[in-house]
Structure formats: C-alpha cells, structure tokens
Design an enzyme around this catalytic site. Structure first.
Site, mmCIF file in Angstrom:
data_model
loop_
_atom_site.group_PDB
_atom_site.id
_atom_site.type_symbol
_atom_site.label_atom_id
_atom_site.label_comp_id
_atom_site.label_asym_id
_atom_site.label_seq_id
_atom_site.Cartn_x
_atom_site.Cartn_y
_atom_site.Cartn_z
ATOM 1 N N TYR A 162 -1.962 49.519 19.195
ATOM 2 C CA TYR A 162 -1.548 50.637 18.344
ATOM 3 C C TYR A 162 -1.830 50.370 16.872
ATOM 4 C CZ TYR A 162 0.727 52.187 22.579
ATOM 5 O OH TYR A 162 0.954 52.581 23.861
ATOM 6 N N ARG A 211 7.941 55.065 30.437
ATOM 7 C CA ARG A 211 6.851 55.356 31.360
ATOM 8 C C ARG A 211 7.256 56.474 32.324
ATOM 9 N NH1 ARG A 211 7.447 49.687 31.193
ATOM 10 N NH2 ARG A 211 5.634 48.569 30.352
ATOM 11 N N ARG A 257 3.794 58.529 25.579
ATOM 12 C CA ARG A 257 4.210 57.149 25.320
ATOM 13 C C ARG A 257 3.394 56.579 24.149
ATOM 14 N NH1 ARG A 257 6.550 52.496 27.660
ATOM 15 N NH2 ARG A 257 5.218 50.663 27.842
ATOM 16 N N HIS A 293 6.971 46.003 26.650
ATOM 17 C CA HIS A 293 5.764 45.205 26.872
ATOM 18 C C HIS A 293 6.119 43.727 26.974
ATOM 19 C CE1 HIS A 293 2.897 48.405 24.955
ATOM 20 N NE2 HIS A 293 3.118 48.634 26.233
ATOM 21 N N HIS A 352 1.628 59.670 29.868
ATOM 22 C CA HIS A 352 1.367 58.401 29.188
ATOM 23 C C HIS A 352 0.893 58.619 27.747
ATOM 24 C CE1 HIS A 352 1.430 54.116 29.926
ATOM 25 N NE2 HIS A 352 0.339 53.983 29.197
ATOM 26 N N LYS A 393 8.974 47.704 34.580
ATOM 27 C CA LYS A 393 8.238 47.023 35.632
ATOM 28 C C LYS A 393 9.036 45.817 36.130
ATOM 29 C CE LYS A 393 3.648 48.437 34.071
ATOM 30 N NZ LYS A 393 2.308 47.999 33.601
#
Length: 326
Positions: free
Chosen positions: A298, A165, A266, A289, A263, A189
């Site tokens: 995806y 990211r 990504r 994720h 992004h 994150k």
C-alpha cells in the site's frame, strides 16, 4: 498421500476450504502432467527434472502467468515438506528450484468521491423504502425491502471501515460486536483473532440493522450476523454469492474500475488509512497481516499518488513532465 496432506492442512493447520481446494487442484495438475491419477502418486519416481519440466510446460505451452506457476510450485513445496516431515521421503526435490519471478500488481481502490456516492445512493434508496419495514416482504417481491437496503449499506460500510476480508464478514456473529466499547472482533485466517475499533457512525448503522433484522425475521437473535431471505421466505446466513453480488452491483453504480469486488474495499480501507496518516504497523494489525511485507504494497500505491500530485503541481517538476510528453 495427497489425501493425507489435504486432511493435515485442513484439520491441523486449519486452512480454509478454499485454500485446501486450491492445493488439491495444483497437486492433481502435477500428477496428471506426469500421467498419473492423484491416488497413484509415488514420490520415489519423481525428481527435480520432473518439477522443472512441469513448470516450463505451464509457462511456455499453457501460457500461464508467472504468478500462477509460482503458486502451484508453492503448493508442491508445502506437500514435499509434509512428506519429509512424516518420513515418506528423505529429500525435498523442490528445495533448489527457483520460483518464476512475478511482478506484484498494485492494489486498486475506490476514490473517496466514489465511497461518498455509493453511501448517498444507498441512503436515498433506504429512505424511499422505509415504509416497507413495518411489513415483512413477500418471497416474490420484485423490489428490495427496506431491510435489504439497510443490510447492503452496512455491508459496504463494514468492509470500508474495518478492512475485513469477505470470509471474515460471512463468519460474523452478533456476539462479535461490542457496541459499548466501539469495537468488533474478527476471526481471520487460521482463526487468528483481532480487534478492530469502530466509530459512532458504524455503531448507529449496526444498531439500526439489528432492529430492522429483528422486525423482518421476528427474532432478536440469529446464528449469523448478516442474513438474507430465501425464495421460500425464510431467513438464512448471507451467502458468498449474495455478498459478492451486492458489492459488485453497488460499487458498479459509482465507479469505472473493472474490479469492484469486496477485496477492493479492503484495499480502499488500507489506502485511506495510510493517506490520512496511519503508520504501516497499525494498518498491518488492523488488516490481520502476518507479515509487514504484505502490508507494504500500500505504500507503493500511496507514493504513486504523491508522485502524480508532485509532477502536476511543482513548477520545476511540471515543466520536466511536460517536456517529456512532447
């Protein structure tokens, strides 16, 4: 109460400043819809009807998208869970409220030919400015230095080859790279750590960049892996604005996509991995994720590509497609 909640998600839950800001804005909007300032918030005065009326106002009067309203409701849900857990309320008024349905858009991505084109452009520009590496560029130089070309090339390649990211890239340190083992450590994150392997091509680019950075800055060490030169001539950590502008400018030279942000690279990484045989669980791990459902978007992108190829190449399918278009 809102201030306490924002402090909680920032300090204890370790949400990013951008996420905390989004929660703050959503909760302020709700308060002002009720005619209050955020400091005046009183949960005892609010019921389900108030929340539903707010959502209708956003959807029908302000014409906000279902996705946007869903996010605002999510902020309010989190806030009420905090109030319930801390004993400030005895009932979660958001529990029975259904979120508006919002279609999840498929991610856009760059084609392999576009990635090859941007690499060729950057390599050509870098080769033309190699002589600039021996002297530090002046603060008023109109032309980007050879160091800047190397950095921009590396920015594109790191995003494309690791899927990290934007915020993760800005937080990179020299110590996060293990060039001997061929891997990079990424803090995602909530500071969740993951290790992503890197290939020989990217390893060489990192080494070239570090050498160029040392020559440009006069120091082998830096508090931040990616740096930029200020107008005063000093080097400082790369900013979000510079990163975003670099990607938009470079990718804008080779693509017709309306979106060409960091992004999108990504998304391009994930799509390329899936198209070349990677399993969905591996891609989930590489992207960091928490939920597999986030990664599965995806598979829809790839299936759409497969469908187009099938319809355009299979003799029976091609005939059917053609008859539908007439």
């Amino acid at each position: 109460m809102i201030a306490h909640f924002l402090e909680y998600i920032s300090v204890e839950r370790k949400y990013s400043p951008r996420t905390v800001e989004a929660y703050r804005d959503d909760l302020r909007d709700f308060c002002r819809f009720l005619g209050w300032e955020p400091e005046e918030f009183d949960p005892s005065e609010i019921g389900e009807v108030d929340v539903k009326t707010w959502m209708l106002e956003l959807l029908e009067t302000e014409k906000q998208s279902p996705r946007s309203v869903k996010r605002k409701l999510s902020s309010l849900r989190s806030f009420y869970k905090f109030l319930l857990r801390t004993g400030r309320v005895n009932k979660d008024i958001t529990a029975r409220i259904a979120s508006p349905k919002a279609d999840k858009p498929l991610p856009v991505f760059f084609r392999p030919s576009e990635m090859a084109a941007v690499e060729a452009n950057l390599q050509s520009e870098s080769a033309n400015s190699q002589s600039a590496l021996s002297t530090q560029p002046s603060a008023n130089s109109a032309q980007p230095s050879a160091f800047t070309h190397l950095r921009d090339s590396l920015i594109i390649e790191v995003l494309y080859q690791t899927g990290m990211r934007q915020a993760e890239m800005l937080g990179l340190k020299d110590s996060d790279w293990d060039l001997q083992q061929g891997q990079v450590r990424i803090f995602g994150k909530r500071r969740k750590e993951r290790i992503v392997p890197i290939g020989d091509h990217l390893i060489r680019m990192v080494r070239d960049y570090l050498a160029a950075r040392a020559e440009a800055t006069g120091s082998a060490s830096s508090p931040s892996f990616f740096v930029q030169q200020s107008r005063s001539g000093e080097f400082q950590p790369l900013t979000k604005h510079t990163l975003y502008t670099t990607v938009r400018t470079r990718m804008g030279e080779v693509t017709t996509l309306k979106k060409h942000s960091p992004h999108v690279l990504r998304h391009t990484f994930a799509t390329a991995m899936l198209d070349n045989g990677a399993d969905i669980r591996t891609i989930q791990t590489l992207l960091g994720h928490a939920s597999l459902s986030t990664t599965q978007v995806y598979t829809h992108t790839t299936f759409d590509q497969i469908r187009r190829v099938y319809m355009s190449t299979h003799p029976r399918a091609k005939g059917k497609e053609g008859s539908e278009e007439k």
